[in-house]
Scaffold this motif. Structure first.
Motif, PDB file in Angstrom:
ATOM      1  N   GLY A 142      55.657 -28.325  38.159  1.00  0.00           N
ATOM      2  CA  GLY A 142      55.731 -26.881  38.163  1.00  0.00           C
ATOM      3  C   GLY A 142      54.351 -26.250  38.052  1.00  0.00           C
ATOM      4  O   GLY A 142      53.556 -26.640  37.197  1.00  0.00           O
ATOM      5  N   GLN A 143      54.044 -25.296  38.920  1.00  0.00           N
ATOM      6  CA  GLN A 143      52.730 -24.664  38.934  1.00  0.00           C
ATOM      7  C   GLN A 143      52.626 -23.611  37.828  1.00  0.00           C
ATOM      8  O   GLN A 143      53.560 -22.839  37.600  1.00  0.00           O
ATOM      9  N   GLU A 144      51.477 -23.583  37.192  1.00  0.00           N
ATOM     10  CA  GLU A 144      51.248 -22.629  36.113  1.00  0.00           C
ATOM     11  C   GLU A 144      51.355 -21.199  36.645  1.00  0.00           C
ATOM     12  O   GLU A 144      50.792 -20.864  37.686  1.00  0.00           O
ATOM     13  N   GLY A 145      52.094 -20.385  35.934  1.00  0.00           N
ATOM     14  CA  GLY A 145      52.283 -19.003  36.347  1.00  0.00           C
ATOM     15  C   GLY A 145      53.399 -18.812  37.348  1.00  0.00           C
ATOM     16  O   GLY A 145      53.768 -17.683  37.671  1.00  0.00           O
ATOM     17  N   VAL A 146      53.935 -19.910  37.865  1.00  0.00           N
ATOM     18  CA  VAL A 146      55.014 -19.845  38.862  1.00  0.00           C
ATOM     19  C   VAL A 146      56.320 -20.365  38.271  1.00  0.00           C
ATOM     20  O   VAL A 146      57.349 -19.692  38.335  1.00  0.00           O
ATOM     21  N   ALA A 147      56.289 -21.560  37.708  1.00  0.00           N
ATOM     22  CA  ALA A 147      57.503 -22.173  37.162  1.00  0.00           C
ATOM     23  C   ALA A 147      57.978 -21.428  35.919  1.00  0.00           C
ATOM     24  O   ALA A 147      57.181 -20.807  35.208  1.00  0.00           O
ATOM     25  N   PRO A 148      59.282 -21.463  35.649  1.00  0.00           N
ATOM     26  CA  PRO A 148      59.808 -20.863  34.413  1.00  0.00           C
ATOM     27  C   PRO A 148      59.201 -21.543  33.185  1.00  0.00           C
ATOM     28  O   PRO A 148      58.606 -22.625  33.293  1.00  0.00           O
ATOM     29  N   GLU A 149      59.375 -20.942  32.052  1.00  0.00           N
ATOM     30  CA  GLU A 149      58.846 -21.517  30.821  1.00  0.00           C
ATOM     31  C   GLU A 149      59.479 -22.880  30.554  1.00  0.00           C
ATOM     32  O   GLU A 149      60.676 -23.080  30.739  1.00  0.00           O
ATOM     33  N   GLY A 150      58.668 -23.837  30.147  1.00  0.00           N
ATOM     34  CA  GLY A 150      59.160 -25.187  29.910  1.00  0.00           C
ATOM     35  C   GLY A 150      58.590 -26.157  30.928  1.00  0.00           C
ATOM     36  O   GLY A 150      57.672 -25.825  31.689  1.00  0.00           O
TER      37      GLY A 150
END
Length: 218
Positions: free
Chosen positions: A76-84
């Protein structure tokens, strides 16, 4: 069999106006040439039948929610993927792709969140968190394991409206239609780290048929 989604009606009517105007003013050749426009607009809203319309998907498979080209598949890309912690698959839809969106998995919709935003080109990284979008969370319980999948509809430079046709509490089957995006856009799928990714950047995928990832069997 291919049908035309109901969202086509207003857009096609507007696209037909120049041709009608040319016809009533006696410009026959121009009217014929302009007549291609409403046909092209209607074709954008085409809704072809897919395998999952008649044949259930395997319960461990995560299907593509959109037609298009995989731009990214990985952590998951930082700032793109949901928290976690997530793995992310991002799909770019050109104006020529089918824009009907489908559920990648079976399960119950636990959250639907619409966020207004900009209309940056969908292939840009920042479009994932700055553009107009709709986030859908789907959960299912398989052999005691809670499986959570996150889907995001993102409009692009040409797309100016996201249409989401699911509500919280609704049970979906993998491949079921969940909405559409108008005129070129992007769709992201997020799955947990232990789910096996089966696609990579550059792959062409088909909504409701291509397998993007697979949950480990119990």
């Amino acid at each position: 069999m291919t049908t035309i989604d109901r969202e086509a009606a207003p857009a096609t009517a507007v696209a037909a106006l120049p041709s009608l105007l040319a016809a009533v003013t006696g410009r026959g050749r121009l009217a014929l040439a302009l007549g291609v426009l409403p046909v092209a607009v209607a074709a954008f809203f085409r809704d072809p039948q897919r395998r999952t319309d008649v044949e259930p998907a395997r319960r461990d498979d995560v299907l593509s929610p959109a037609d298009g080209k995989v731009m990214y598949a990985g952590p998951g890309q930082e700032g793109v993927a949901p928290e976690g912690e997530w793995q992310q698959i991002s799909i770019f839809l050109s104006a020529f792709d089918v824009h009907i969106n489908r559920s990648p998995v079976s399960g119950v919709v636990t959250d639907v969140t619409y966020r207004p935003g900009k209309w940056l080109a969908a292939y840009k990284h920042e479009s994932a968190y700055l553009n107009e979008r709709s986030d859908i969370t789907i959960e299912d319980v398989v052999d005691g394991e809670v499986r959570r999948t996150h889907v995001r509809q993102i409009v692009g430079l040409m797309a100016r409206r996201v249409v989401t046709r699911v509500t919280v509490g609704e049970r979906l089957t993998a491949g079921q239609r969940i909405g559409l995006m108008k005129f070129g856009s992007r769709m992201d799928v997020f799955v947990p780290p232990h789910v096996e990714l089966l696609t990579e950047g550059g792959d062409r995928v088909v909504a409701g048929e291509s397998v993007l990832a697979r949950w480990p069997s119990a």
